[in-house]
Design an enzyme around this catalytic site. Structure first.
Site, PDB file in Angstrom:
ATOM      1  N   SER A 145       5.186  23.496   8.253  1.00 44.93           N
ATOM      2  CA  SER A 145       5.643  24.570   7.366  1.00 44.93           C
ATOM      3  C   SER A 145       4.491  25.280   6.664  1.00 44.93           C
ATOM      4  CB  SER A 145       6.607  24.015   6.305  1.00 44.93           C
ATOM      5  OG  SER A 145       7.710  23.418   6.925  1.00 44.93           O
ATOM      6  N   SER A 147       0.826  -1.204   0.000  1.00 48.87           N
ATOM      7  CA  SER A 147       0.000   0.000   0.000  1.00 48.87           C
ATOM      8  C   SER A 147       0.862   1.258   0.000  1.00 48.87           C
ATOM      9  CB  SER A 147      -0.922  -0.026   1.225  1.00 48.87           C
ATOM     10  OG  SER A 147      -1.438   1.259   1.473  1.00 48.87           O
TER      11      SER A 147
END
Lengths: 535, 374
Positions: free
Chosen positions: A277, A178
């Site tokens: 950020s 996955s």
């Protein structure tokens, strides 16, 4: 990053047209068949949430047993199963899927792409996860139970485990598959589907961190698959990769595992850096300081992460040159990490700060993750590590990185983007309560564990000498407080989705990525069918 | 304020927790008892002071910004977003700090790895879940014993009042002389263990099939306690290491005692034991050596630890049973007890197993065990 966008008069109209169009199915079939990046992002996030609570319950079993000396609640082998599964569930089930969920939601919107590059593959990447999680949980019900080896699955202890070990190995194979498929999708999306004018160096930092993370995952997940496959063949097919009697070496497993395991730390931390950020500049109302150096620092951390793995193994008995090499390489990581922290602080410096819940979690992250980074520096030094290796100091260290790092960042991301995704505003008071309680209880659990480790309490023990009692009591009480505080989050989340106040178009005035500046709130089901053009 | 009330409540809770604990609160390294442990302590303090200074500096800026550059105070957002000089500076300065840290650390790393010219060499073998010690070279050569947790199970499982050294006490302590360079060779019989005595600054993994080494020179007499530091299965928390450092004189005396005791214990394998006595002795051996895996009721913990009640091996021919105990079963947790137990002990425990939990398969005399040695 103030891009000028030519929207072709596109948003609003084209968004509205498809607003209720969920690919032809409704109800459960919508979610099973969906190829929409927003739906899949939502699936990832719910899955992560469920696993977060499952892994949390296991942590509570651990902390309840450790409340006082002596064995009261569980037997030692079940205790070991708890530590193993808590680790695997939290890392592979909770933290990683949570950030893939953010990636799915945000990357296409941030770079001006209509969806992920491989929409059907995206569906499969997600739907592998419930099967992997089921296999992992089934291992509890096998004779001998789940593996009691710790999440690191060290040989040759793995050879002694029951069939639950094999279930876990296959679960890891599927989880790895996955991750690799998801990563290929993210890399392709970012490299090929950016809107005209959205150069790499204009992308929001979150996209950069995921691009780098996806490369890390593609590089290291196959290595983990190799390690557990070798374990499988050692267990059942007569190979002796990790058995000295047949010419193998148990330490070989550790080298392979940590070649995956150390980059894995950054697989978890780097997307967290990305979320932070986005959040810090938005609430500082000021552009991210040192954008280019942020990109280079992230890349440097990722590259260095491949040559430091044996710092997890200073006590296996490697040559002095090996110890010195891995010590120097590890301490070097402090340089780019320092750059990131300085950049975040400088972003806040002389901004116009406000402290809504996402920003509180971001500041909590910055403060506590840095603390975890510093204990990492302490642990990187061979002589000190020889005292602290395999003690609670290490447990404290990596929970500062994983919980105060990744999880705080995930909370910041959820509170930050929830208004965009749902069009509803969460309850700010409850959000702030959630932050402060989480912060206090987190430190109550883990700060004291530094003392336990220094005083000599080994990790992964169900019982301990009397001199460790006080800190363990405090830590266990903290754990239950922490768990209760998360119910507050759940309550806030559910009431927001169900009956939250409508969110304004720009709930955060400092947010500057395309999803905030050029898409309506809440976002329509399909976005950027005509790519924006950045000038 | 609500927040401060909550903090007060937490502090009160913390104080009450501290008050209920009868023991001194350990929060820092154990007192060093070797030069290396002393070095580690000093390095740690040195690094911690550096870290604290940097931490306070960086977050001083951050919290000042949180205070002074708030929107609610009307601070306008400036729009600067790079400064090459500053960015180079804060890349170079941390790199220099790292060199300042690395220099003294490197010296200690090299010293820790120098296992040459020991006065005494001892092999420590990790078993699930105990330690075997063999004095290989130096004064006391030939001494060999197994060291197991001495804390009674009632204290662990049933809440009986706990001794001061709960979980940190063993039946046979590892004894070494003060001031002598002791080299420890580590290995293991089953899975990875880790030999750890914090006070002398030693932690070395014990890896099955390989020999690793480490060393220490104790500079204080006394008893120093550590635990296995690598997860090694269910009783990982119950295999302590107790090191007793004694004066040279006391060490010489201890060696003489051990050698005499070994002679006195030299067994007569030809003695014919009374079945009842043999089984009674076997029960003792079983509870100290076999019980952790195969359980008191003989049902084991399958699949890793098979049951003995009704077992084919136990109820089958004596030879098969003796061979299993003597040589172990490769690839399983069953180790070769021929190296740990005397023939009498093995005969006794086999007899006990063959006559317990519904098994009825006769007894085995020590001479029969001796005959099966290869």
């Amino acid at each position: 990053m103030s891009a000028v966008v030519d929207t072709h008069a596109h948003h609003g109209d084209s968004g509205h047209e498809h607003h209720d169009h969920h690919g032809g199915y409704s109800g459960i079939m919508r979610w099973i068949t969906t190829t929409n990046h927003k739906d899949i992002g939502t699936l990832y996030l719910w899955f992560a949430g469920i696993m977060f609570f499952a892994g949390g319950m296991m942590a509570l079993v651990i902390r309840a047993e450790l409340f006082e000396p002596g064995l009261q609640l569980v037997k030692p082998d079940f205790f070991n199963q708890m530590t193993t599964m808590h680790g695997l569930v939290m890392i592979f089930g909770a933290i990683m899927p949570a950030f893939v969920g953010f990636a799915n939601w945000q990357i296409p919107m941030m770079i001006g792409a209509p969806d992920m590059a491989f929409a059907r593959l995206n569906n499969w990447s997600f739907w592998l996860l419930p099967f992997a999680a089921t296999l992992l949980m089934l291992s509890f019900f096998m004779p001998g139970g789940a593996p009691g080896t710790g999440w690191t699955l060290y040989a040759p202890l793995t050879v002694q485990q029951g069939i639950g070990m094999d279930f876990t190995i296959f679960a890891i194979h599927i989880l790895g598959m996955s991750s690799i498929l998801g990563s290929i999708n993210i890399i392709t999306t970012i490299l090929n589907m950016r809107a005209p004018g959205m150069t790499l160096m204009r992308m929001p930092m979150f996209c950069w961190t995921w691009l780098i993370t996806a490369y890390l995952l593609v590089a290291v997940m196959p290595v983990l698959a190799g390690a557990v496959t070798m374990t499988l063949t050692d267990r059942h097919f007569g190979t002796t990769f990790f058995n000295a009697a047949g010419g193998g070496d148990p330490v070989l497993y550790q080298h392979i595992f940590w070649f995956f395991g150390h980059p894995e730390v950054y697989v978890i931390a780097v997307p967290a850096f990305g979320v932070i950020s986005q959040v810090i500049p938005a609430f500082s109302r000021k552009p991210l300081f040192g954008y280019a150096s942020m990109v280079y620092a992230t890349a440097a951390i990722a590259i260095l992460s491949f040559i430091v793995w044996a710092h997890h193994m200073y006590t296996v008995g490697m040559p002095v040159t090996g110890q010195l090499f891995f010590m120097y390489a590890t301490t070097l990581i402090a340089v780019p990490t320092g750059v990131k922290v300085f950049n975040w602080v400088s972003t806040m410096w002389r901004g116009s700060l406000s402290f809504e819940t996402p920003m509180l979690f971001a500041i909590g992250f910055l403060f506590l993750f840095t603390l975890g980074g510093f204990t990492g520096l302490v642990l990187s030094l061979v002589p000190i590590d020889i005292q602290l290796q395999d003690t609670y100091y290490v447990v404290a260290h990596f929970h500062y990185v994983m919980v105060a790092g990744a999880m705080f960042s995930a909370f910041a991301g959820i509170y930050f983007w929830l208004p965009k995704w749902t069009g509803k505003m969460y309850n700010e008071t409850l959000g702030q309560w959630h932050f402060w309680l989480t912060l206090i209880f987190f430190n109550m659990i883990f700060f004291v564990q530094h003392f336990l480790g220094m005083a000599g309490m080994p990790r992964r023990v169900p019982d301990y000498p009397l001199m460790f009692e006080t800190w363990n009591k405090i830590s266990s009480l903290g754990a239950f407080g922490f768990a209760l505080s998360q119910l507050l989050f759940l309550y806030n989340l559910f009431t927001t989705i169900k009956s939250g106040e409508a969110a304004p178009q720009m709930p955060w005035e400092g947010a500057d990525s395309l999803d905030w500046t050029h898409l309506p709130t809440p976002v329509p089901y399909h976005t950027w069918e005509t790519p924006p053009v950045l000038k | 304020m609500k927040g401060s009330k909550l903090l007060c409540a937490l502090a009160g809770l913390g104080a009450s927790v501290a008050a209920t604990s009868a023991h001194a609160i350990a929060w820092y390294f154990q007192g060093p008892a070797s030069p290396i442990a002393q070095d580690i302590d000093h390095l740690h303090q040195y690094v911690m002071w550096l870290i604290i200074v940097i931490f306070v500096g960086v977050f001083g800026f951050m919290f000042y910004a949180c205070y002074a550059h708030r929107k609610s105070r009307g601070h306008p957002a400036e729009q600067f977003h790079e400064n090459t000089a500053v960015e180079i500076l804060w890349t170079v300065i941390p790199a220099l700090i790292l060199i300042v840290i690395a220099w003294p650390v490197t010296k200690v790393v090299i010293a820790q790895k120098d296992t040459s010219s020991p006065d005494l060499t001892i092999k420590a073998t990790g078993y699930q879940w105990k330690w075997g010690y063999d004095y290989l070279k130096g004064e006391g050569e030939g001494i060999s014993f197994v060291s197991m947790l001495a804390t009674p199970r009632e204290q662990i499982d049933e809440g009986a009042p706990k001794d001061e050294n709960y979980l940190l006490e063993v039946d046979h302590e590892l004894v070494v002389p003060i001031g002598k360079k002791v080299r420890i060779l580590t290995t293991a019989a089953d899975v990875i263990h880790s030999f750890w005595v914090p006070a002398v600054g030693v932690k070395q993994d014990a890896i099955p099939g390989f020999i690793r080494d480490t060393w220490f020179r104790a500079d204080k007499t006394g008893t120093f306690r550590g635990q296995c530091a690598e997860l090694c299965g269910k009783e990982h928390g119950f295999m302590p290491i107790v090191l007793r450092v004694v004066s040279q004189e006391d060490y010489t005396k201890w060696v003489a005692q051990q050698q005499q005791a070994a002679k006195a214990q030299a067994e007569d394998v030809n003695k014919k034991w009374d079945p009842k006595e043999l089984i009674a002795h076997g029960e003792k051996v079983y509870s100290s050596t076999c019980l952790a895996c195969h359980q008191a009721n003989g049902r084991g913990a399958p699949p890793a630890f098979p049951p003995l009640a009704g077992s084919k091996t136990v109820n089958g021919p004596k030879e098969g049973h003796i061979d299993t105990v003597l040589n172990g079963r490769p690839g399983t947790a069953m180790v070769a007890f021929g190296k740990q137990l005397s023939d009498t002990d093995i005969a006794a425990v086999i007899s006990y197993e063959r006559n317990s939990w519904g098994n009825k398969a006769g007894i085995v005399q020590p001479a029969e065990v001796r005959a099966r040695h290869k």
